[in-house]
Write an enzyme that holds these catalytic residues in place. Structure first.
Site, mmCIF file in Angstrom:
data_model
loop_
_atom_site.group_PDB
_atom_site.id
_atom_site.type_symbol
_atom_site.label_atom_id
_atom_site.label_comp_id
_atom_site.label_asym_id
_atom_site.label_seq_id
_atom_site.Cartn_x
_atom_site.Cartn_y
_atom_site.Cartn_z
ATOM 1 N N CYS A 2 0.844 -1.177 0.000
ATOM 2 C CA CYS A 2 0.000 0.000 0.000
ATOM 3 C C CYS A 2 0.882 1.230 0.000
ATOM 4 O O CYS A 2 2.094 1.138 0.132
ATOM 5 C CB CYS A 2 -0.819 0.018 1.290
ATOM 6 N N ARG A 27 0.764 2.138 -5.783
ATOM 7 C CA ARG A 27 1.057 1.054 -4.850
ATOM 8 C C ARG A 27 -0.179 0.249 -4.479
ATOM 9 O O ARG A 27 -0.096 -0.726 -3.739
ATOM 10 C CB ARG A 27 1.695 1.619 -3.584
ATOM 11 N N TRP A 74 -3.766 -2.003 -1.329
ATOM 12 C CA TRP A 74 -3.792 -3.187 -2.179
ATOM 13 C C TRP A 74 -3.981 -4.346 -1.199
ATOM 14 O O TRP A 74 -3.113 -4.634 -0.384
ATOM 15 C CB TRP A 74 -2.475 -3.325 -2.939
ATOM 16 N N ASN A 98 1.735 -0.266 5.671
ATOM 17 C CA ASN A 98 2.167 -0.925 4.440
ATOM 18 C C ASN A 98 3.003 -2.117 4.856
ATOM 19 O O ASN A 98 3.980 -1.948 5.590
ATOM 20 C CB ASN A 98 3.007 0.047 3.593
ATOM 21 N N GLY A 99 2.631 -3.318 4.395
ATOM 22 C CA GLY A 99 3.402 -4.514 4.747
ATOM 23 C C GLY A 99 2.473 -5.620 5.209
ATOM 24 O O GLY A 99 1.262 -5.556 4.987
ATOM 25 N N GLU A 479 6.923 -11.746 -22.352
ATOM 26 C CA GLU A 479 6.522 -10.385 -21.954
ATOM 27 C C GLU A 479 5.233 -9.968 -22.683
ATOM 28 O O GLU A 479 4.347 -9.354 -22.083
ATOM 29 C CB GLU A 479 7.678 -9.415 -22.249
ATOM 30 N N LYS A 483 1.770 -8.893 -20.808
ATOM 31 C CA LYS A 483 1.124 -7.597 -21.052
ATOM 32 C C LYS A 483 -0.349 -7.785 -21.377
ATOM 33 O O LYS A 483 -1.201 -7.082 -20.857
ATOM 34 C CB LYS A 483 1.858 -6.930 -22.216
ATOM 35 N N GLU A 486 -2.325 -8.915 -18.237
ATOM 36 C CA GLU A 486 -2.444 -7.871 -17.209
ATOM 37 C C GLU A 486 -3.559 -6.887 -17.483
ATOM 38 O O GLU A 486 -4.295 -6.521 -16.583
ATOM 39 C CB GLU A 486 -1.151 -7.033 -17.177
ATOM 40 N N HIS A 502 5.937 -29.931 -27.647
ATOM 41 C CA HIS A 502 6.064 -30.751 -26.435
ATOM 42 C C HIS A 502 4.851 -30.634 -25.515
ATOM 43 O O HIS A 502 4.932 -30.964 -24.335
ATOM 44 C CB HIS A 502 7.351 -30.370 -25.686
ATOM 45 N N LYS A 602 1.233 -1.170 -9.158
ATOM 46 C CA LYS A 602 2.456 -0.882 -9.913
ATOM 47 C C LYS A 602 3.686 -1.410 -9.194
ATOM 48 O O LYS A 602 4.615 -1.907 -9.805
ATOM 49 C CB LYS A 602 2.555 0.637 -10.103
HETATM 50 O O1 M6R Z 1 9.032 -2.427 -10.147
HETATM 51 P P1 M6R Z 1 9.519 -3.752 -10.658
HETATM 52 O O2 M6R Z 1 10.129 -3.661 -12.008
HETATM 53 O O3 M6R Z 1 10.436 -4.446 -9.684
HETATM 54 O O4 M6R Z 1 8.229 -4.625 -10.775
HETATM 55 C C1 M6R Z 1 8.292 -5.980 -11.106
HETATM 56 C C2 M6R Z 1 6.954 -6.503 -11.539
HETATM 57 O O5 M6R Z 1 6.031 -6.403 -10.494
HETATM 58 C C3 M6R Z 1 6.426 -5.727 -12.738
HETATM 59 O O6 M6R Z 1 7.310 -5.792 -13.813
HETATM 60 C C4 M6R Z 1 5.061 -6.262 -13.196
HETATM 61 O O7 M6R Z 1 5.194 -7.554 -13.715
HETATM 62 C C5 M6R Z 1 4.469 -5.278 -14.181
HETATM 63 N N1 M6R Z 1 3.120 -4.986 -13.821
HETATM 64 C C6 M6R Z 1 4.546 -5.720 -15.580
HETATM 65 O O8 M6R Z 1 3.856 -4.933 -16.474
#
Ligand code: M6R
Length: 607
Positions: A2, A27, A74, A98-99, A479, A483, A486, A502, A602
């Site tokens: 958070c 966050r 979060w 936070n934590g 990746e 994307k 997500e 496979h 994020k």
């Molecule tokens: O801030 P970071 O690059 O350490 O974050 C790592 C992942 O949480 C981050 O890349 C996540 O997978 C993204 N939402 C990808 O778009």
């Protein structure tokens, strides 16, 4: 995981708490809340959903005060409903956290046995209840109550408290989760992240592990975990406050995709002298002393580590491993003399990556980080820092930060290869010149965004999409799939092309779209054969390739997007771009919340 903020001032704080929370929303954004002290009493407002709901609620039922704490959540313990939103408030104390408190259940049981009634399902409420006991039963003062309570807690926390009857006091403490203090004129600030403070104050300091602090409008006192009064170095923030404007774009993600030509020029300009053809790098370990490289990251950052593994081994000849941070520290990895550990992170606050870094630090000093947020915990705890210079990335789905990670890792790769005499001076200069082509190539692809939008129509009616790539395009396929998942909530998986047969090939039928990355390269024909196997099973192939690849694939599919021809060395960076656009346009079509997709944040600051 958070964002938390606190302000103690001679003036009203509520609007500024909301402004600060807006910069912390990356966050977490499933609920938010604020508490202040007014006429000695705790008053608070909480709301589920985005910060805007809280803002509207406070507009209708204003609260005010000269001291306050705020939170954007979060969910970890307890659903994202209003009773679980922070602050958690008892008669005498309000807390934001936070934590994660790992041993909260044992205290909760004890308190329940004593007849204490809980209002929420959170671990955080236990802290408020324990402190309440210290204040109302044991007659402790605020600082003492916090100190005695946190002694018992296991887990990670950054905590801010305000107290009934104390109109000029915030108590804060941290262990595992970061907290920065900001110093103002007759007011002081605290936040999970220094950048969010930059709108209030440029003078900041970071609390260290176990620190406790009291903030009044005129004074900040810091104590270490033993209770000694301590001084923490202050620094001046030179960064501009986070710009929360989308400009002409509908979403931050769209803006961040389209500004990449400029951002790439920026990062290249930071590391390369285009006229001299030379590199100007921050200090880093002697290439000749590096016997092995271990790259560590999470999510998208992990995929840049995986791409770099191909590069470091291929060009520099250095044995390299790419590791998921969340696995690394718990599987007893062997770290040897001569290992260079590279931690990659956009935010620099990812708990798994920080945990892995701290684990590695027990064995080696060779810790280098590639981070976007230069004031972050990972940057501060590394011995060498390579900033990615992408500028603030607000969209939860990483785009420009990923590309800048790839570029910085590529530059490191060229540096190592050249120092180790694996490449000639001419080869090195060709590679550096190649990188300088990227902004133009990016602009060229972006100008064809409408064609990419059309390709997304192939996904209509599908429940799942496969992404295929071979060699260094395999991490890019992973990746691309991440994307799409997500932000469009469409199931997607990335595979190494050769792996399809496979197992995953069983998924192929006429309703299955498959995104293939196959420019002309040493593995072109191998991948083409894999794609023929898909065609034979009537899969819908969407092919990204170059001119030569297109000519050789014309019987394979009609859905082809042609990218500019470039050296194999640049393809991972180039082929990432259309995949970002595919994810964006698909999400747009589905009407999802592109910048703040459900369930995500994020920066993931819990394990
Ligand atoms: O801030 P970071 O690059 O350490 O974050 C790592 C992942 O949480 C981050 O890349 C996540 O997978 C993204 N939402 C990808 O778009």
């Amino acid at each position: 995981m958070c964002g938390i903020i606190g302000i103690v001032s001679k003036n009203e704080v509520v609007n500024r708490l909301i402004d600060g929370l807006a910069r912390l929303e990356y966050r977490g954004y499933d609920s938010a809340g604020i508490a202040t002290i007014n006429s000695s009493e705790i008053v608070y407002s909480k709301s589920t959903g985005k910060l805007v709901s809280l803002k509207n609620k406070i507009k209708e039922n204003p609260i005010d005060g000269h001291v306050g704490i705020g939170h954007t959540r979060w969910a970890t313990h307890g659903e994202p409903i209003e009773i679980n939103a922070h602050p958690h408030v008892t008669k005498n104390v309000a807390v934001v956290h936070n934590g994660i408190i790992e041993n909260f259940a044992e205290f909760k049981d004890e308190l329940l046995e004593k007849g204490i009634i809980f209002n929420s399902q959170t671990d955080t409420e236990v802290i408020a209840r324990l402190i309440e006991e210290k204040i109302s039963k044991e007659k402790c003062g605020p600082l003492e109550a916090v100190r005695l309570t946190i002694e018992k807690l296991r887990g990670s926390f950054a905590l801010c408290f305000i107290f009934k009857g104390f109109e000029d006091l915030i108590v804060v403490t941290r262990r595992g989760s970061p907290l920065a203090l900001g110093f103002g004129d007759r007011e002081n600030f605290v936040s999970s992240d220094a950048l969010s403070l930059s709108i209030f104050s440029k003078k900041i300091c970071y609390l260290e592990e176990g620190d406790l602090a009291t903030l009044t409008s005129d004074e900040v006192k810091i104590y270490d975990s033993f209770g000694n009064s301590v001084f923490r170095d202050t620094q001046i923030l030179y960064t501009d406050p986070i710009n929360l404007s989308k400009g002409q774009y509908k979403h931050f993600m769209e803006k961040e995709i389209f500004e990449q030509p400029e951002v790439i020029s920026q990062v290249l300009g930071y590391y390369l002298d285009a006229f001299e053809g030379t590199l100007s790098l921050p200090s880093l370990p002697q290439s000749t002393e590096i016997k092995r490289i271990i790259l560590v990251g999470c999510g998208t950052a992990f995929y840049s580590c995986l791409a770099a593994k191909y590069w470091f081994e291929g060009l520099s000849g250095i044995p390299t491993h790419a590791e998921l941070a969340s696995e690394f520290r718990y599987r007893s990895p062997v770290i040897c003399k001569g290992d260079l550990l590279i931690f990659v992170s956009q935010s620099g606050e990812t708990a798994d990556t920080i945990g892995a870094l701290r684990f590695a630090k027990k064995y080696t000093k060779n810790i280098l980080s590639v981070v976007n947020v230069e004031q972050s915990s990972i940057a501060r705890e590394s011995n060498w820092v390579f900033p990615t210079k992408a500028g603030p990335e607000i969209g939860v789905a990483s785009t420009k930060a990923f590309i800048c990670q790839l570029i910085v890792l590529k530059i490191l790769n060229i540096k190592f290869a050249s120092d180790l005499s694996k490449i000639s001076a001419k080869h090195r200069s060709n590679l550096l010149n190649g990188l300088l082509e990227l902004p133009r190539l990016y602009a060229e692809i972006l100008s064809q965004n409408e064609n990419i939008k059309q390709l997304c129509k192939k996904f209509i009616g599908s429940n799942s999409v496969l992404y295929l790539g071979r060699d260094v395009l395999y991490p890019i396929a992973l990746e691309g799939a991440l994307k799409l998942k997500e932000i469009s909530y469409l199931h997607a998986e990335g595979y190494a092309s050769g792996e399809l047969k496979h197992g995953p090939i069983a998924l192929i039928d006429k309703s299955m779209p498959l995104v293939a990355l196959n420019p002309w390269s040493k593995v072109f024909e191998k991948t083409l054969s894999n794609l023929e196997e898909v065609k034979a099973r009537r899969g819908k192939i969407i092919l990204f390739t170059d001119k030569k690849g297109r000519e050789l694939s014309k019987d394979l599919t009609k859905s082809i997007f042609q990218l500019p021809s470039c050296s194999e060395f640049l393809t991972p960076i180039l082929y990432s771009l259309p995949l970002q656009l595919i994810a964006y346009y698909t999400a747009l079509d589905k009407g999802t919340d592109v910048d703040q997709p459900r369930n995500l944040a994020k920066s993931v600051t819990v394990e």
